[in-house]
Design an enzyme around this catalytic site. Structure first.
Site, PDB file in Angstrom:
ATOM      1  N   GLU A 152       5.541  -4.960  -9.480  1.00 48.52           N
ATOM      2  CA  GLU A 152       4.546  -4.516  -8.515  1.00 48.52           C
ATOM      3  C   GLU A 152       4.060  -5.666  -7.643  1.00 48.52           C
ATOM      4  O   GLU A 152       3.508  -6.643  -8.170  1.00 48.52           O
ATOM      5  CB  GLU A 152       3.339  -3.901  -9.245  1.00 48.52           C
ATOM      6  CG  GLU A 152       2.220  -3.480  -8.320  1.00 48.52           C
ATOM      7  CD  GLU A 152       0.948  -3.098  -9.080  1.00 48.52           C
ATOM      8  OE1 GLU A 152       0.160  -2.312  -8.530  1.00 48.52           O
ATOM      9  OE2 GLU A 152       0.758  -3.596 -10.214  1.00 48.52           O
ATOM     10  N   ASP A 187       1.881   0.218  -5.185  1.00 49.36           N
ATOM     11  CA  ASP A 187       0.445   0.469  -5.155  1.00 49.36           C
ATOM     12  C   ASP A 187       0.002   0.452  -3.687  1.00 49.36           C
ATOM     13  O   ASP A 187       0.081  -0.591  -3.024  1.00 49.36           O
ATOM     14  CB  ASP A 187      -0.281  -0.607  -5.969  1.00 49.36           C
ATOM     15  CG  ASP A 187      -1.761  -0.304  -6.145  1.00 49.36           C
ATOM     16  OD1 ASP A 187      -2.415   0.012  -5.127  1.00 49.36           O
ATOM     17  OD2 ASP A 187      -2.257  -0.401  -7.280  1.00 49.36           O
ATOM     18  N   GLN A 215       0.698   4.064  -7.039  1.00 50.01           N
ATOM     19  CA  GLN A 215      -0.716   4.028  -7.413  1.00 50.01           C
ATOM     20  C   GLN A 215      -1.569   4.073  -6.154  1.00 50.01           C
ATOM     21  O   GLN A 215      -1.135   3.648  -5.075  1.00 50.01           O
ATOM     22  CB  GLN A 215      -1.042   2.779  -8.236  1.00 50.01           C
ATOM     23  CG  GLN A 215      -0.417   2.812  -9.626  1.00 50.01           C
ATOM     24  CD  GLN A 215      -0.685   1.558 -10.422  1.00 50.01           C
ATOM     25  OE1 GLN A 215      -0.672   0.453  -9.893  1.00 50.01           O
ATOM     26  NE2 GLN A 215      -0.900   1.713 -11.721  1.00 50.01           N
ATOM     27  N   GLU A 251      -5.623   4.421  -9.902  1.00 52.37           N
ATOM     28  CA  GLU A 251      -6.087   3.126 -10.383  1.00 52.37           C
ATOM     29  C   GLU A 251      -7.210   2.639  -9.462  1.00 52.37           C
ATOM     30  O   GLU A 251      -7.042   1.708  -8.683  1.00 52.37           O
ATOM     31  CB  GLU A 251      -4.935   2.119 -10.424  1.00 52.37           C
ATOM     32  CG  GLU A 251      -5.296   0.847 -11.188  1.00 52.37           C
ATOM     33  CD  GLU A 251      -4.171  -0.177 -11.201  1.00 52.37           C
ATOM     34  OE1 GLU A 251      -3.746  -0.567 -12.300  1.00 52.37           O
ATOM     35  OE2 GLU A 251      -3.719  -0.579 -10.106  1.00 52.37           O
TER      36      GLU A 251
END
Length: 275
Positions: A152, A187, A215, A251
């Protein structure tokens, strides 16, 4: 509509950790993720997970440590992964082995592997070579268990000095490792803070099949997706249009924090029509 997973390290913090599974299920989540499970035995986590009828969709490999105690305390010591760090290969391998053991008990198909912080005056070419070599080894171990590892990009404002920052860098690493058991964790919060142009990056990367997990959080405060500068009804509709069938992890930090009912009070964004 995407499948949403509650991140139990961020949501429902008004509850003790092992009670957050039931709270997430009561609010309609079918899947959960969290950062690090190593303060508990895997069986202790599997019990509330199964009792709530939830699927564990993701957790992180240890950020460092060679034994149970050091793995459980590594994050609080400031560790942010060992995958790119020369000389810590044995520690990295111990962490992957432990993470796969937890994944087997929790029936979790994905593990996020953190890269690490760049040491002062380090040669980035050496770090890159170490990173690729470690990830190749780890992907081979994950393949034996039918598990997928994720890397990530993380923005440098929230995590200064982190090795993996940009989407293009992550996708180049995945291509170089060359394993179907290594994908990118995208993300959208980190992507917006670092690079912006999130919709174009979704169009660029989702069709490749290299993104294994998404995310979300509001930008810049990392609160509910209904807050801030990203228009998630548009972005989530785009995720659907592009055929992404994985999980979308929530998240974010609820605006009301750990107040009783704080997470639940902020879930209205899930009912907003896409687009």
């Amino acid at each position: 509509m995407p499948r949403f997973a509650a991140n139990l390290s961020f949501l429902y913090t008004e509850h003790p950790f092992l009670e957050r599974f039931a709270a997430a299920a009561a609010d309609g989540f079918a899947g959960v993720e969290f950062l690090f499970p190593y303060a508990w035995a895997p069986e202790a986590l599997a019990a509330p997970l199964q009792a709530a009828g939830l699927q564990q969709v993701l957790f992180n490999a240890p950020p460092a440590g060679s034994d149970a105690a050091s793995m459980a305390s590594a994050w609080d010591r400031g560790e942010r992964g060992t995958a790119c760090l020369p000389g810590r290969e044995a520690e990295f391998q111990a962490g992957i082995t432990t993470a796969l053991r937890y994944a087997a008990v929790l029936q979790c198909p994905r593990i996020h592997v953190m890269a690490g912080l760049v040491p002062q005056a380090a040669d980035r070419a050496v770090l890159h070579a170490t990173y690729v070599r470690n990830l190749r080894w780890a992907a081979e171990q994950a393949q034996q268990q039918g598990c997928t590892l994720l890397i990530e990009p993380i923005n440098p404002r929230d995590m200064p000095g982190y090795f993996l920052v940009h989407q293009a860098q992550a996708h180049a690493v995945v291509a170089e490792v060359g394993s179907p058991h290594l994908q990118v964790q995208m993300d959208l919060y980190h992507c917006q803070v670092t690079e912006g142009d999130v919709a174009s990056k979704l169009r660029q990367y989702l069709p490749t099949g290299a993104v294994g997990h998404i995310q979300i959080a509001g930008v810049p405060e990392r609160q509910e997706p209904s807050q801030g500068e990203l228009h998630y009804p548009y972005l989530l509709a785009l995720v659907d249009e592009l055929g992404f069938d994985g999980w979308v992890g929530c998240e974010y930090r609820p605006r009301l924090g750990a107040q009783p009912g704080g997470t639940q009070a902020g879930l209205g964004w899930r009912d907003t029509p896409l687009r």
